[in-house]
Design a protein around this motif. Structure first.
Motif, PDB file in Angstrom:
ATOM      1  N   GLY A   1       0.815  -1.202   0.000  1.00  0.00           N
ATOM      2  CA  GLY A   1       0.000   0.000   0.000  1.00  0.00           C
ATOM      3  C   GLY A   1       0.850   1.253   0.000  1.00  0.00           C
ATOM      4  O   GLY A   1       2.014   1.253   0.415  1.00  0.00           O
ATOM      5  N   GLY A   2       0.278   2.332  -0.487  1.00  0.00           N
ATOM      6  CA  GLY A   2       0.975   3.606  -0.517  1.00  0.00           C
ATOM      7  C   GLY A   2       2.174   3.606  -1.446  1.00  0.00           C
ATOM      8  O   GLY A   2       3.123   4.378  -1.241  1.00  0.00           O
ATOM      9  N   GLY A   3       2.156   2.735  -2.461  1.00  0.00           N
ATOM     10  CA  GLY A   3       3.265   2.659  -3.406  1.00  0.00           C
ATOM     11  C   GLY A   3       4.440   1.856  -2.920  1.00  0.00           C
ATOM     12  O   GLY A   3       5.477   1.800  -3.597  1.00  0.00           O
ATOM     13  N   LEU A   4       4.307   1.221  -1.745  1.00  0.00           N
ATOM     14  CA  LEU A   4       5.388   0.441  -1.160  1.00  0.00           C
ATOM     15  C   LEU A   4       5.186  -1.042  -1.460  1.00  0.00           C
ATOM     16  O   LEU A   4       4.051  -1.540  -1.422  1.00  0.00           O
ATOM     17  CB  LEU A   4       5.442   0.676   0.342  1.00  0.00           C
ATOM     18  CG  LEU A   4       6.724   0.308   1.094  1.00  0.00           C
ATOM     19  CD1 LEU A   4       7.881   1.163   0.606  1.00  0.00           C
ATOM     20  CD2 LEU A   4       6.510   0.501   2.593  1.00  0.00           C
ATOM     21  N   ALA A   5       6.266  -1.753  -1.757  1.00  0.00           N
ATOM     22  CA  ALA A   5       6.174  -3.181  -2.050  1.00  0.00           C
ATOM     23  C   ALA A   5       7.381  -3.911  -1.471  1.00  0.00           C
ATOM     24  O   ALA A   5       8.492  -3.372  -1.432  1.00  0.00           O
ATOM     25  CB  ALA A   5       6.097  -3.431  -3.553  1.00  0.00           C
ATOM     26  N   ALA A   6       7.140  -5.122  -1.014  1.00  0.00           N
ATOM     27  CA  ALA A   6       8.207  -6.007  -0.547  1.00  0.00           C
ATOM     28  C   ALA A   6       8.346  -7.151  -1.545  1.00  0.00           C
ATOM     29  O   ALA A   6       7.345  -7.673  -2.045  1.00  0.00           O
ATOM     30  CB  ALA A   6       7.897  -6.552   0.845  1.00  0.00           C
ATOM     31  N   SER A   7       9.586  -7.544  -1.841  1.00  0.00           N
ATOM     32  CA  SER A   7       9.822  -8.572  -2.855  1.00  0.00           C
ATOM     33  C   SER A   7      10.932  -9.521  -2.412  1.00  0.00           C
ATOM     34  O   SER A   7      11.778  -9.171  -1.585  1.00  0.00           O
ATOM     35  CB  SER A   7      10.220  -7.929  -4.195  1.00  0.00           C
ATOM     36  OG  SER A   7       9.259  -6.992  -4.634  1.00  0.00           O
ATOM     37  N   PHE A   8      10.903 -10.715  -2.978  1.00  0.00           N
ATOM     38  CA  PHE A   8      12.009 -11.655  -2.787  1.00  0.00           C
ATOM     39  C   PHE A   8      12.352 -12.280  -4.120  1.00  0.00           C
ATOM     40  O   PHE A   8      11.538 -12.313  -5.049  1.00  0.00           O
ATOM     41  CB  PHE A   8      11.648 -12.738  -1.763  1.00  0.00           C
ATOM     42  CG  PHE A   8      10.721 -13.805  -2.301  1.00  0.00           C
ATOM     43  CD1 PHE A   8      11.237 -14.963  -2.874  1.00  0.00           C
ATOM     44  CD2 PHE A   8       9.338 -13.646  -2.251  1.00  0.00           C
ATOM     45  CE1 PHE A   8      10.397 -15.952  -3.386  1.00  0.00           C
ATOM     46  CE2 PHE A   8       8.490 -14.632  -2.752  1.00  0.00           C
ATOM     47  CZ  PHE A   8       9.020 -15.778  -3.320  1.00  0.00           C
ATOM     48  N   TRP A   9      13.579 -12.780  -4.230  1.00  0.00           N
ATOM     49  CA  TRP A   9      14.052 -13.421  -5.467  1.00  0.00           C
ATOM     50  C   TRP A   9      15.060 -14.485  -5.064  1.00  0.00           C
ATOM     51  O   TRP A   9      16.111 -14.181  -4.502  1.00  0.00           O
ATOM     52  CB  TRP A   9      14.705 -12.395  -6.381  1.00  0.00           C
ATOM     53  CG  TRP A   9      15.006 -12.866  -7.777  1.00  0.00           C
ATOM     54  CD1 TRP A   9      15.779 -13.930  -8.147  1.00  0.00           C
ATOM     55  CD2 TRP A   9      14.570 -12.252  -8.990  1.00  0.00           C
ATOM     56  NE1 TRP A   9      15.849 -14.035  -9.508  1.00  0.00           N
ATOM     57  CE2 TRP A   9      15.119 -13.012 -10.063  1.00  0.00           C
ATOM     58  CE3 TRP A   9      13.773 -11.149  -9.290  1.00  0.00           C
ATOM     59  CZ2 TRP A   9      14.896 -12.686 -11.394  1.00  0.00           C
ATOM     60  CZ3 TRP A   9      13.562 -10.827 -10.623  1.00  0.00           C
ATOM     61  CH2 TRP A   9      14.104 -11.586 -11.663  1.00  0.00           C
ATOM     62  N   LEU A  10      14.744 -15.747  -5.351  1.00  0.00           N
ATOM     63  CA  LEU A  10      15.630 -16.871  -5.064  1.00  0.00           C
ATOM     64  C   LEU A  10      15.867 -17.624  -6.369  1.00  0.00           C
ATOM     65  O   LEU A  10      14.931 -18.177  -6.940  1.00  0.00           O
ATOM     66  CB  LEU A  10      15.016 -17.805  -4.011  1.00  0.00           C
ATOM     67  CG  LEU A  10      14.737 -17.181  -2.637  1.00  0.00           C
ATOM     68  CD1 LEU A  10      13.969 -18.163  -1.759  1.00  0.00           C
ATOM     69  CD2 LEU A  10      16.035 -16.768  -1.960  1.00  0.00           C
ATOM     70  N   GLU A  11      17.122 -17.651  -6.832  1.00  0.00           N
ATOM     71  CA  GLU A  11      17.431 -18.222  -8.142  1.00  0.00           C
ATOM     72  C   GLU A  11      18.626 -19.164  -8.030  1.00  0.00           C
ATOM     73  O   GLU A  11      19.694 -18.779  -7.549  1.00  0.00           O
ATOM     74  CB  GLU A  11      17.726 -17.099  -9.130  1.00  0.00           C
ATOM     75  CG  GLU A  11      17.911 -17.564 -10.553  1.00  0.00           C
ATOM     76  CD  GLU A  11      18.050 -16.389 -11.511  1.00  0.00           C
ATOM     77  OE1 GLU A  11      18.862 -16.505 -12.455  1.00  0.00           O
ATOM     78  OE2 GLU A  11      17.375 -15.354 -11.315  1.00  0.00           O
ATOM     79  N   ALA A  12      18.445 -20.397  -8.487  1.00  0.00           N
ATOM     80  CA  ALA A  12      19.475 -21.429  -8.364  1.00  0.00           C
ATOM     81  C   ALA A  12      19.963 -21.880  -9.733  1.00  0.00           C
ATOM     82  O   ALA A  12      19.181 -21.975 -10.687  1.00  0.00           O
ATOM     83  CB  ALA A  12      18.913 -22.640  -7.610  1.00  0.00           C
ATOM     84  N   PRO A  13      21.266 -22.181  -9.854  1.00  0.00           N
ATOM     85  CA  PRO A  13      21.768 -22.765 -11.100  1.00  0.00           C
ATOM     86  C   PRO A  13      21.412 -24.240 -11.187  1.00  0.00           C
ATOM     87  O   PRO A  13      21.304 -24.920 -10.160  1.00  0.00           O
ATOM     88  CB  PRO A  13      23.278 -22.576 -10.980  1.00  0.00           C
ATOM     89  CG  PRO A  13      23.530 -22.631  -9.506  1.00  0.00           C
ATOM     90  CD  PRO A  13      22.326 -22.007  -8.848  1.00  0.00           C
TER      91      PRO A  13
END
Length: 427
Positions: A89-101
């Motif tokens: 909300g209010g233009g705020l965002a939480a993100s995650f990124w998990l990338e494996a070879p």
């Protein structure tokens, strides 16, 4: 009735939550039939038996090493990952990124580490703050402005040489007992661990940028005399860098700088660093897209007290890249020429010879390839490349066996060739 209302309310809440959050499974499976060869040559002349007692020597000619493999990541790096975003909300965002070879050619490496990327971030109108393991700013220029994207035998020599130049001293050993799990440590050329990164917001009229700081996470002692006398335990692993650029329409240009602490000796008072600066650009004319990059890195030793004689000389590495892509129907032709040169900063002590750098190691690489898109997700590709080494440079075409060098010092690396024929599927 109350139970029905409660159920409807729960469903409504779940619907809102799903609308505001998303989790995506993604990946690439890339396999190729790849061939590699490397030729070394004995440059010394044959000396025949003679009456002056000069030792005889028989030139050993040249030795070629080669192999053919079912490889992976010839066009795009094989991977599997999970990413998600929650709207706060209010233009705020939480993100995650998990990338494996993944090594789909033999199946040995799966989701054992998230060494490609493992971050959590908070973003908004201020930009994005990202924590974890991520690409370094200087790597972005190496890969974005390379028609081959630093994948396969077409990978530019700037990245190949810098990748060798940036190893921690010593190179991190494999994790004991888990040989199939790739080691995450050992180099900050492509990625850095334990980092805090900040990215500018995307609404700056085409301007973009990032800064990154990576902690060494070494133990410090309030009285330095208690520091263990072990190499690389005080500052090694630290990284600091930044990248700023401008992208608008067909033009994209960016400059970056990074400094990686690759080793230290606390009691000797030395710190080994690799400092890298590069400038890259691309321009899309429509029928063709041009790429270019210039780069300079320095592998140096900082002394708390400079030793008599000046200590170990720096090693300077300069390079440039020129590349092009040409769309042809459903396909894309790719080509590049890259060059690197080492300056070992050695001083000639012979008073009868002038100092010059004509004998410094250097290498050239020419690569050409074609990608045929069967769909938006699936493509066939072919690439061939050749590296020419001079004055002792020993760069390979990104894969395959090493140059032959037995006994050591007899054979000099000359040329290396490679090819990839493969298929890439993204999901």
């Amino acid at each position: 009735m109350k139970k029905s209302l409660v159920a409807l309310a729960a469903l409504a809440v779940a619907g809102v939550a799903s609308a505001q959050s998303s989790v995506t499974l993604f990946g690439v499976v890339d396999a190729s039939i790849s061939g590699y060869s490397a030729t070394s040559r004995d440059n010394r002349a044959t000396v025949f038996p003679n009456q002056f007692g000069i030792p005889t020597y028989l030139n050993r000619g040249s030795v070629k090493t080669s192999s053919t493999q079912l490889a992976n990541s010839g066009y795009n790096s094989s991977r599997i990952g999970f990413r998600g975003t929650e709207d706060l909300g209010g233009g705020l965002a939480a993100s995650f990124w998990l990338e494996a070879p993944i090594s789909n050619d033999d199946g040995q490496t799966g989701i054992s580490t998230f060494q490609r990327r493992s971050t959590v971030s908070l973003s908004g109108g201020f930009g994005e703050v990202r924590l974890g393991r991520d690409y370094t700013p200087t790597f972005w220029n190496d890969t974005v402005f390379d028609p081959f994207g630093t994948n396969g035998v077409g990978t530019n020599l700037i990245f190949t040489a810098n990748n060798l130049n940036g190893n921690f001293l010593p190179t991190a050993a494999a994790t004991p007992g888990v040989a199939r799990i790739p080691n995450v440590s050992g180099n900050n050329t492509t990625r850095a661990s334990n980092t805090i990164g900040y990215f500018l917001p995307p609404n700056l009229g085409g301007f973009y940028g990032q800064v990154m700081y990576g902690f060494s996470e070494q133990t410090k002692y309030d009285n330095g005399t208690f520091t263990p006398n072990v190499a690389n335990n005080s500052r090694a692993g630290r990284y600091v860098g930044g990248r700023f650029g401008y992208a608008n329409g067909p033009l994209d240009i960016a400059a970056s700088y990074g400094s990686s602490t690759v080793g230290d000796q606390y009691y000797v008072g030395t710190t080994n660093k690799v400092n890298t600066a590069n400038l890259g650009a691309s321009y899309d004319f429509g029928p063709v897209k041009l790429f270019g990059e210039v780069s300079k890195s320095k592998n140096k030793v900082d002394y708390e007290v400079t030793p008599f004689g000046g200590g170990t000389p720096d090693i300077d590495l300069t390079g440039y890249l020129l590349g092009v892509t040409v769309p042809v129907g459903a396909g894309l032709i790719r080509a590049s020429y890259s060059h690197v040169k080492y300056d070992l900063n050695t001083v000639n002590t012979n008073p009868f010879l002038a100092n010059n750098n004509s004998n410094d190691p250097k290498a050239n690489k020419l690569a050409i390839g074609y990608v045929h898109n069967l769909s938006k997700r699936t493509a066939l590709y072919a690439t061939i490349a050749r590296v020419s080494n001079k004055n002792g440079a020993g760069l390979l075409a990104n894969g395959g066996p090493a140059f032959y060098n037995t006994p050591a010092g007899v054979f000099t690396p000359k040329s290396s060739t490679g090819y990839d024929f493969g298929i890439r599927h993204a999901f």
